[in-house]
Every structure is written in structure tokens, then in C-alpha cells.
Design a protein around this motif. Structure first.
Motif, PDB file in Angstrom:
ATOM      1  N   SER B 142      -0.914   9.958  -6.087  1.00 26.59           N
ATOM      2  CA  SER B 142      -0.745   8.506  -6.124  1.00 26.59           C
ATOM      3  C   SER B 142       0.276   8.148  -7.193  1.00 26.59           C
ATOM      4  CB  SER B 142      -2.071   7.810  -6.451  1.00 26.59           C
ATOM      5  OG  SER B 142      -3.033   8.099  -5.467  1.00 26.59           O
ATOM      6  N   GLU B 171      -0.730   2.837  -4.031  1.00 28.07           N
ATOM      7  CA  GLU B 171       0.168   3.651  -3.200  1.00 28.07           C
ATOM      8  C   GLU B 171      -0.222   5.112  -3.327  1.00 28.07           C
ATOM      9  OE1 GLU B 171       3.966   4.863  -4.396  1.00 28.07           O
ATOM     10  OE2 GLU B 171       3.796   4.108  -6.435  1.00 28.07           O
ATOM     11  N   PHE B 195       0.444   2.294   1.349  1.00 27.55           N
ATOM     12  CA  PHE B 195       0.709   1.234   0.371  1.00 27.55           C
ATOM     13  C   PHE B 195      -0.395   0.179   0.476  1.00 27.55           C
ATOM     14  CE2 PHE B 195       3.712  -2.391  -0.851  1.00 27.55           C
ATOM     15  CZ  PHE B 195       3.692  -2.067  -2.194  1.00 27.55           C
ATOM     16  N   CYS B 211      -0.098  -0.600   6.601  1.00 23.18           N
ATOM     17  CA  CYS B 211       0.441  -0.208   5.290  1.00 23.18           C
ATOM     18  C   CYS B 211       0.642   1.302   5.216  1.00 23.18           C
ATOM     19  CB  CYS B 211      -0.450  -0.725   4.162  1.00 23.18           C
ATOM     20  SG  CYS B 211      -2.014   0.111   4.020  1.00 23.18           S
ATOM     21  N   LEU B 229       8.277   4.793  -3.076  1.00 24.12           N
ATOM     22  CA  LEU B 229       8.177   3.343  -3.274  1.00 24.12           C
ATOM     23  C   LEU B 229       9.349   2.745  -4.054  1.00 24.12           C
ATOM     24  CD1 LEU B 229       6.614   0.751  -2.851  1.00 24.12           C
ATOM     25  CD2 LEU B 229       5.149   1.363  -4.774  1.00 24.12           C
ATOM     26  N   ARG B 385       5.109  -5.944  -0.502  1.00 28.92           N
ATOM     27  CA  ARG B 385       3.801  -6.083   0.150  1.00 28.92           C
ATOM     28  C   ARG B 385       3.801  -7.187   1.205  1.00 28.92           C
ATOM     29  NH1 ARG B 385      -0.357  -3.573  -0.238  1.00 28.92           N
ATOM     30  NH2 ARG B 385       0.145  -2.647  -2.244  1.00 28.92           N
TER      31      ARG B 385
END
Lengths: 499, 499
Positions: B142, B171, B195, B211, B229, B385
Motif C-alpha cells: 500500500s 491505495e 484506490f 476504483c 498513483l 477520486r
């Protein structure tokens, strides 16, 4: 306000038949300007060139029937291109330009801010020689813009420091007849697009080099070149928005020069355009194949949200005011809203025009950045004039891109109508009443009175010059009319009619 | 707040040595969840696959020395890629995933909003089978983000409706072990980037398919993938800004994951990057060849205006607050400002953190659109997001672009440090104190106590896992420590120190 004809105003009762009037302009003869010093100036004669524009003018005089534009020559001629397509019966040419200090020139002058009656045709001496960084241009054709109306009313936010008396006009195509010191990009005999703060409605102007852009495709007709400005704005708006093939954009004033240019450039890139335009223009706009045409007078937000519940990718807004938050609300995530005009300033409220104008700027709702973050939106503005000093090379590059597309016939400039200086009031009123579809042009070298009634707009690519209905003084370069019969300035309509 | 580690906070006296503390987390054993019904779920065993991630875990256990990442294989293997480069002496693997209803999983849980002491490692039963539209993921690694700090403090503006207790983490990279009904894009055994709004600091999570993004280059290492990300955000920010070769952009938090990713992607496009970063990071950032590095603590606007009197082409702002108007003021005509984070929310003023947070949103200055028009600027925000529901295919496409660049070694993800669940407080504090250069990772399958002192950041492309200094229970997948010795939450510094 970008100096373009992107704006539409709603017709106001009592002035809708103004176009039918034969508007004549007062001609005032000015004394010779003692500051004029032609000896400082490189003239056409000194450079050994022919009088620029003379062949163009001669051809205009010879033309009496509608013709298609000649195909672009592989090698562009050194002199300005002929006006290829006209429908005219009576035209008069300006005399050739030389170092003749006695020569008088005509200019469309605003005596004081206010109504159309304040516009006069003034005979003036030749302007003084260009100073350092300036160039002198013999104007061939000018474009009429909504900004001219705002400037006339004294409510321009683009050039708020200009004082009357002044010569109107913010863009033209012409030939350079002299250059001052420290002028590097522009040379005598260059055919140029100029974008001055004022003065373009004149036979001769002296302007800052930074607002002058050399025409790199002189095989284009003057009318095609006169449509450069809306394409520059449209080109830069589309680039700024970052939209790509498959995207959908909304444009206010779809029937204006910028609106049509956006439609055309967007179509080339596979972008759908939803146009907002006065319902009265929808029939004329039918052939331009907008994805949808939404009447300006209704709740266009609800209408567009019904069509695009997820939002659109960009909104190009020529109006401002309440249309700003409406436009932003139409955006999909990753959408971009760009304000490029302030047309609503003259239609915002049914109060005295100056009161409206003064309060308008502060009434515009401010944008909370956190909302833009949450919604993944970009919001901003575009004003070409502000770019001239900052990045003239970017504007020149965009001009060249536009002229390249015109030469390849990939875009087809739309001229609404071409007027003569003496028809300035009619031309302005036509724009104010949002009757134009495409660009309104004005020329110093054709003298035609206003038509008895409005004519249908010329199809794309065909330039139509107003046909005269009264005899004119052939061979004369100035009108001798002395009576001003200007249409009154339209009072702004009530807010509900404006949106 | 975008869920990225783009933010920096200023070290606060009294907590700067928190990293030296050996932070142990309380482990709470939860009762088995009666709602769990594994029979509804397609499991790995049913699909006939091997236990995903087991080879990866086995390789981690075998590694005892630093290794360079193996070159990307031409044919990516079906199982998740091995962790190629580690420096570790003691690691423990999670047991293979099966349909074992008795299995317990560990998760980093926030009992209530507040300080680090509210974070606990909780043993939980396997989550229930995925519902329609959900997928179950076995987490491999993560990423820690500034958003985790805001969420812990209860001041997240991205997910304000989340209630405690909750599992932290927004994430992860993992392997899909089950999918619910109506899941079409994702399949069992897929290696994915997820995510979620929360829950990623867990051995197993069940999340909304929207996600979750399938890794199309499984030959990449887990550490490379864990840096997806910031590259997505950087990629989209650069696209949104429309900047091209030769342009100059300014990025806040240059030492964060997004800052470094912007630098790298911009360099590929010939774009210069001016970074704003805590002075303490400048030495570590030296090798990334920013055009200029400006200390965050000084008047960076004056500094940058001295370097670029005509302005810069884009500003990417992870901070917000007063930095918004500062950022906009730095723009050249045709420049674009994009807010993509709200780091200033925790450093804005030297008052109680919740008071600051509450007032902060309304204190942000709103933007007058007329000014944007006059200055030819675009202003907006970016929050990944918010895009997940609106355009997941766009996010998937951007992921694939990023992974393609990683595979070609055209970008080089920078991992700051990799921590274990039990080191969550240390990892969070490292981010809060802006000590990280690159991405902070956290893994469920490695148990190492905090180091005796801070280590230099790993060079680009080299992944460094914390070396243990105390003996750990090898072979155990859970810590048995029960004492919480968390570092206190740093009080926000005074405003002048923040900017």
C-alpha cells in the motif's frame, strides 16, 4: 471583451427597422496636422514599390458580377490579392498612396461616447510619419466587432483609457506604406493583419508594430483575410480547452464570427459543437451543422443538461455575467470553461446603460477554488489583446496556422455583409441587433448607401458587398453628405429577454 | 485532497525524533464476523489458480541482500511480479489465501479521529464475500498518503462522510481473489491497482470495482506499481495544463511523490520544472535536476518572479489556502494554475487543528473571473477520486500509459521507504514531517520494527525496506506487541513558518 464579433444582442422594439434607413454620415474636414513630418518616413516611393493595393482597388472597380474566389496561387504575388468575389454595381477607389502631404484621408470618428449620432466621417490630413516601433498602413478592409459598440458607448473594459474624439475600428487588413525606427518584423509593402486599440476605420493608420502581423499567404482574398480575427480566437480557445476528438463543446453566440469559426475548427478535429444563438438565427445557421442549436432566450442550461446529463467538455462564453456560473455548471469532470467576451454588459438589465456597465463588473460572481478542485474543472478567460505585448510571436504563429487552413480551403470564412464607411451606423446596428451570421466588414474604398431592406447572408466562402440603390459620386473618394441620420442606440432589454 | 503524498509539513519541535522511537501497535483480536459468507464468492481455489502472491512473498523471504530490479520480461508472467530489490534481513510472509473462513487478517484500524495513538493493528475475520459490483483483493503493498493524515485527524475533505472505527489506507497493489456479480472489467487472479476510500492498510479488502484498475504490465515490480498513483496525478496534471516543450512549470511539494513524478514526466516533454520544497530536502533532491529549487519557508513568489519576470506557464499546487492566489500571480499570460491538494489545512495557523480545518475552507479567497479574462489565465482543480465514477476508463488509460513508461524504463519510480503495518505511526509521522523523498510504502507481509535512526532515502529505482534491529517472531504473520508507543501528533506551526 475580445475585439471580435462574437456577441449577440437582442433586438429592441423601435430600432429593429433601423437597417432599412439610409444612414448617412457627416463629413468633417480637419485642418492639416502640423506635427506631420513625412520626411522621417520610409515611403513606398522610396522603397521603389508600386502603390500597394492599387491593383486590388482597380479590380474592385472592374467587377460588376458575382465571381468565385480564384484558387490560391502556388507562388503568392508580391502585391495584395485581388478581391475575388463581390456583388457590386458601384465602387470607387481611393487614390494611390504617396508622399503627398496635401492628401486628405477619411476616418470614422467618434466625437464623444454615446449613440450612433456621435459617429462622423472626418476628413483628416495624412497622419504623421511613424515613430520608433510604429508602422503606417493603408487600410483595405476592416472588421466590425462588438467591441466597437462598447467603445462607442464608453463602456469598453478592454481599452477603458481611450478618450474621445477618436477614430473607431480595432482590426484591419492593409498594406504597409512606411515603417519607423526599430521596426524589425514588418517591412514596407507587406500585406498585414493589424489589431490596433482604435483607428482601423480609416484610410491610413499609424500603429504599434506589436499589433501588426505579416500575411504569409497573400494569395488569400481580402475578405478571407478580414476573417482572420475570429479564427485566431477560435483556434486559441480550442487549444486552451484541450478538447480532443469525440468531445462536446458549447459556444455562446454561435452565429457570430468566433462561434462559426469554433464550429469549423472543431469539426476538423472531430469535436461536436452545441451552439447557443438567438432563435431568429437558427434557420440561417442550419447549414453549419451544429450538433444542437439552443435558443438563447430560454433556459439553455436545462436544455443542454437534458442532452448531456454527464456534462460537456468545454464551454466558450462570449457573454459573461450570469452566464459564467451557468457555463461552469454545464461542465463534465475535466471540463474547461473559458470566458472570452462580455456581451452581457449591454443586455444585463433594463436600466440606464452606464449604470449597468458600472455595476456589472462587481456583480459577477466569484469562483470558489475548492469547488473547482472537487469537480475537476478549469475556469478562465481569453482576451487576445492582452496577448499582443506578452507573446506576439504566438499570435503570429496562430495567424499563419489560420491562413494555411484558409489556403488549403479547409476552413471557409463567412462574411455576413460588407459595408462602406458611410454605412457605419447600419453595420453597427446590425451587430447590436444580432442579425449578422458571420463577419461584418467595412471598407474605405467602396461607397454604397444602405440597402432598402436586409438581404440574406451570403453563403460560406462567398463575399457579398451591399448593392447600391442610389446613385453615388463615382470617382470621388469621399462622401459629401452632411446630414447625420443615425439610428438611435438600442436600450438594453429586460434581463429575462437577455437570457 | 488528492490521495497522494504530495504534501509536506514542517517539522515541529518535540516530535522530530519520533522516527527514532520504536513504535509498536496494539493488536486487537476481533470476533469472527457472522455476516461472512464465503460460499457466495468465487475464490482462487474455485478458479483453479495458485494462491496469488505466494511466489512474491516467498521471494521476499529469501532475499537478504540488496539487488537491482530484474529487467522487464518480454512476456509478463501470470502471477504478480517478484519484489526485485530489497534490503532486508527479517521478513515474514502471510499465509496463502484460500476459502478458509477461520482465517484472521490484520488491518490498520483507526478507533476514533485524532492522534497516532488511535491507530491499532486489529485482527479481523475474513471479510464477507463481495457484493454486486465489488471485488476482493489480497493486498501486496500500500502507499501512504497525506490524505491518511487528514482522515486520521477527521478533517478529510475528500471523504468527509467516513466514520470511525475504520481501516485506514486509500491505495494498494494486490491480487483479486474473488469478484461479486456484475463485475466485468476485473477477474479473479488479476493483479490490480486499487484506490478505495479507505481500507487499503489491510491484508484483504473488498472494494467497489470502479476504483480497481487491472495492471496491464505485471512484469513490473510491486514497488514500481505502488508508485502508480503519483504518476497518474502528474500525468493528468500535465495534460490538463496543456504545457509543451520549452514551457516552465512550478510545483509545490517537489519532494513528494507527485512532485517527483511531475519532474520526470515534464523532463520527457522538454518542460522545465521549478520545485518548491522544504530547505531540508534540497540536498536529497539535488540529483533530480529541478531547474530551480526554492525553499518553502521563504517568499517563493518574489524568488520565482525574479527568475521568471514574465511568469511561468503552469503552477501545480498541493497546498491551497494562501498559496492559491500566490500561485495564480506567478502565471504568464496563457498560464494555468491547478490546485490538486490542500496540504495547508494542517499547517495554516498556530491554533487548534480542528478550528483551523473548519475555518480554512471558507477562508480561501475566491477568484474573480474578469481578472482571469484580463490576464488570459486558467484556474482549476484536480482530484483523482472524483474522476473514478465519472470516467474510470480515462483513469485506466492513464494507468496503462504510466505502466508502459515504467516498463520502458522511461520513468523511474522513487520509493522513499517501505514500512510494515506495525510501523504505521512512524510512516505517517515521516510524511507529516515532510521527511520523505518519494513514495512511502507499507506492506502487510514484512514485520520489522522501526530503525534506530533515520536512513538516507534510497536512490531512484532502488527500493529499500527498513532493516530490523530487534529480533522478530519469524514465521508469524501477526505481531503480538500490545503496547502503543505512538508519537504525538505534531501541532501545526505558526503561519510564517508554513510558507
Amino acid at each position: 471583451m475580445v475585439n471580435t464579433d462574437e456577441n449577440e444582442t437582442t433586438p429592441t422594439p423601435g430600432t429593429t427597422d433601423s437597417e432599412k434607413k439610409e444612414v448617412e454620415m457627416e463629413v468633417v474636414k480637419s485642418a492639416s496636422d502640423p506635427s506631420t513630418d513625412p520626411t522621417k518616413t520610409k515611403t513606398v516611393a522610396e522603397e521603389g514599390g508600386n502603390a500597394p493595393g492599387s491593383s486590388s482597388a482597380a479590380e474592385i472597380e472592374a467587377e460588376t458580377t458575382t465571381q468565385q474566389a480564384a484558387p490560391a496561387a502556388a507562388e503568392p504575388p508580391p502585391n495584395p490579392a485581388p478581391v475575388a468575389t463581390t456583388t457590386t454595381t458601384t465602387t470607387t477607389a481611393t487614390p494611390p498612396v504617396g508622399a503627398d502631404a496635401d492628401r486628405k484621408i477619411r476616418a470614422v470618428t467618434l466625437s464623444s461616447f454615446g449613440g450612433l449620432k456621435n459617429i462622423k466621417i472626418v476628413e483628416k490630413p495624412l497622419p504623421p510619419a511613424p515613430n520608433d516601433g510604429q508602422v503606417t498602413i493603408e487600410v483595405k478592409v476592416s472588421g466590425v466587432n462588438f467591441q466597437d459598440i462598447l467603445l462607442r458607448l464608453g463602456i469598453s473594459d478592454v481599452t477603458p483609457s481611450l478618450k474621445t474624439p477618436l477614430v473607431l475600428g480595432t482590426e484591419c487588413i492593409g498594406v504597409v506604406t512606411a515603417v519607423g525606427g526599430n521596426v524589425n518584423r514588418i517591412k514596407v509593402n507587406d500585406l498585414v493583419f493589424a489589431f490596433p486599440e482604435s483607428g482601423a476605420f480609416s484610410e491610413i493608420i499609424v500603429v504599434d508594430e506589436r499589433c501588426v502581423f505579416k500575411v504569409t499567404k497573400p494569395s488569400l482574398t481580402l475578405e478571407e483575410l478580414a476573417c482572420t480575427l475570429p479564427y485566431i480566437v477560435a483556434h486559441m480557445l480550442l487549444s486552451r480547452s484541450g478538447v480532443n476528438s469525440g468531445a462536446t463543446v458549447v459556444v455562446q453566440s454561435a452565429g457570430g464570427g468566433v462561434g462559426l469559426a469554433i464550429k469549423e475548427l472543431a469539426a476538423m478535429r472531430g469535436i461536436n459543437v452545441v451552439g447557443i444563438a438567438s432563435a431568429g438565427k437558427h434557420e440561417a445557421l442550419g447549414k453549419y451543422e451544429f450538433k444542437h442549436l439552443i435558443p438563447r432566450g430560454q433556459d439553455y442550461v436545462a436544455e443542454i443538461k437534458k442532452l448531456y446529463p454527464d456534462g460537456v467538455d468545454a464551454v466558450f462564453d462570449s457573454q459573461g455575467g450570469d452566464d459564467i456560473s451557468r457555463g461552469i455548471s454545464l461542465l463534465a469532470p475535466l471540463g474547461t470553461y473559458i470566458l472570452f467576451g462580455t456581451g452581457n454588459v449591454v443586455t444585463g438589465e433594463n436600466r440606464g446603460i452606464f449604470t449597468v456597465a458600472k455595476g456589472w463588473w462587481t456583480q459577477v460572481e466569484k469562483i470558489p477554488p475548492m469547488k473547482l478542485l472537487e469537480e475537476n474543472k478549469l475556469v478562465g478567460g481569453f482576451r487576445l489583446r492582452s496577448l499582443l505585448k506578452a507573446c506576439p510571436e504566438r499570435v503570429q504563429k496562430t495567424c499563419e496556422d489560420v491562413w494555411e487552413l484558409m489556403t488549403k480551403k479547409e476552413i471557409h470564412p463567412v462574411v455576413d455583409k460588407t459595408f462602406h464607411f458611410e454605412q457605419m451606423a447600419t453595420a453597427m446596428q446590425r451587430m447590436h441587433e444580432r442579425k449578422n451570421v458571420g463577419k461584418i466588414l467595412i471598407r474605405p474604398d467602396i461607397e454604397v448607401p444602405a440597402p432598402p431592406e436586409a438581404q440574406p447572408a451570403a453563403p460560406a466562402g462567398i463575399v457579398q458587398v451591399e448593392q447600391g440603390t442610389a446613385a453615388t459620386e463615382e470617382g470621388s473618394s469621399t462622401s459629401t453628405s452632411s446630414t447625420v441620420v443615425a439610428a438611435p442606440v438600442a436600450a438594453p432589454p429586460a434581463p429575462d429577454a437577455a437570457n
